[in-house]
Design a protein around this motif. Structure first.
Motif, PDB file in Angstrom:
ATOM      1  N   ARG A 137       0.834  -1.212   0.000  1.00  0.00           N
ATOM      2  CA  ARG A 137       0.000   0.000   0.000  1.00  0.00           C
ATOM      3  C   ARG A 137       0.860   1.250   0.000  1.00  0.00           C
ATOM      4  O   ARG A 137       0.542   2.243  -0.650  1.00  0.00           O
ATOM      5  N   GLU A 141      -0.464   2.969  -3.228  1.00  0.00           N
ATOM      6  CA  GLU A 141      -1.671   3.744  -2.948  1.00  0.00           C
ATOM      7  C   GLU A 141      -1.691   5.024  -3.772  1.00  0.00           C
ATOM      8  O   GLU A 141      -2.716   5.437  -4.292  1.00  0.00           O
ATOM      9  N   ALA A 163       2.589  -5.744  -5.515  1.00  0.00           N
ATOM     10  CA  ALA A 163       1.166  -5.910  -5.841  1.00  0.00           C
ATOM     11  C   ALA A 163       0.864  -7.352  -6.223  1.00  0.00           C
ATOM     12  O   ALA A 163      -0.143  -7.938  -5.789  1.00  0.00           O
ATOM     13  N   ASN A 167      -1.124  -8.158  -3.119  1.00  0.00           N
ATOM     14  CA  ASN A 167      -2.426  -7.562  -3.418  1.00  0.00           C
ATOM     15  C   ASN A 167      -2.857  -7.975  -4.831  1.00  0.00           C
ATOM     16  O   ASN A 167      -3.111  -7.134  -5.692  1.00  0.00           O
ATOM     17  N   SER A 169      -5.454  -9.014  -6.246  1.00  0.00           N
ATOM     18  CA  SER A 169      -6.742  -8.577  -6.807  1.00  0.00           C
ATOM     19  C   SER A 169      -6.636  -7.223  -7.498  1.00  0.00           C
ATOM     20  O   SER A 169      -7.447  -6.905  -8.372  1.00  0.00           O
ATOM     21  N   GLU A 170      -5.626  -6.427  -7.120  1.00  0.00           N
ATOM     22  CA  GLU A 170      -5.457  -5.112  -7.754  1.00  0.00           C
ATOM     23  C   GLU A 170      -4.231  -5.062  -8.671  1.00  0.00           C
ATOM     24  O   GLU A 170      -3.853  -3.993  -9.149  1.00  0.00           O
ATOM     25  N   TYR A 171      -3.625  -6.217  -8.895  1.00  0.00           N
ATOM     26  CA  TYR A 171      -2.400  -6.266  -9.693  1.00  0.00           C
ATOM     27  C   TYR A 171      -2.573  -5.626 -11.064  1.00  0.00           C
ATOM     28  O   TYR A 171      -1.769  -4.788 -11.480  1.00  0.00           O
ATOM     29  N   GLU A 173      -4.738  -3.468 -12.141  1.00  0.00           N
ATOM     30  CA  GLU A 173      -4.960  -2.021 -12.047  1.00  0.00           C
ATOM     31  C   GLU A 173      -3.642  -1.291 -11.771  1.00  0.00           C
ATOM     32  O   GLU A 173      -3.338  -0.260 -12.391  1.00  0.00           O
TER      33      GLU A 173
END
Length: 205
Positions: A137, A141, A163, A167, A169-171, A173
């Protein structure tokens, strides 16, 4: 006082908190599940005086191992690189960036102040960013946020790798955000090629 002697003044204190001196590198490190926390020092002599600076960092071994497959890394830098490094003043604006020491009498008050900072803010900062999701983050972020100790090539490589690992699920993006940022900044074709090779690796990880 020589730099090594000053670093050794912290040894008993830091050992109590789980850090060990790495004598050849003149730094202290403490392992955690995915890597290690690191405290290291910069110093500059000026006439008979010394500028002394503390750096705190966290290294995620898997992140560093992955990104250096695709970056032009010199020598053993991939084994020494640190995922995030900050100086004390970026963690606490009341702390100085560096200390200017003119004689040995000034050393003990500095040691005391730094060790107080470590207990109150330094160790908690390292513990916080030793969590992969927290570090991810921090990097991703706000990709426009400047991280002083990272140029964009390293920051984007670490950000996208974090990411993917922490993370996912947001890779996609995050991936698109960095690609757009590269186009906006008009980075060199070599930098783009390195990043695309990294993405190809991460996409299939």
């Amino acid at each position: 006082m020589k730099i090594k002697e000053m670093i050794l003044l912290h040894e008993n204190f830091l050992t109590d908190f789980g850090f060990q001196l790495e004598p050849k590198k003149l730094l202290y490190s403490k392992p955690f599940g995915q890597g290690k926390q690191i405290i290291f020092f910069h110093h500059t002599h000026f006439n008979d005086s010394t500028y002394f600076e503390y750096h705190l960092g966290v290294r995620f071994d898997q992140v560093e191992s992955i990104i250096h497959k695709f970056l032009p890394t010199l020598g053993d830098y991939k084994d020494r690189s640190i995922t995030l490094v900050e100086t004390m003043d970026t963690i606490d604006s009341a702390m100085p960036r560096r200390y200017f020491l003119e004689n040995d009498l000034e050393i003990n008050p500095v040691i005391q102040k730094v060790e107080d900072f470590m207990v109150k803010l330094g160790f908690p900062w390292m513990d916080n960013f030793s969590k992969g999701k927290k570090l991810e983050r921090f990097f991703n972020e706000d990709p426009d946020k400047n991280i002083l100790t990272q140029n964009f090539t390293y920051r984007s490589s670490r950000g996208i790798t974090l990411a993917k690992l922490y993370n996912p699920s947001e890779y996609k993006e995050v991936r698109d955000t960095y690609l757009a940022k590269m186009e906006e900044m008009q980075v060199t074709p070599f930098t783009v090629a390195c990043f695309l090779n990294l993405l190809d690796y991460l996409d299939n990880l």
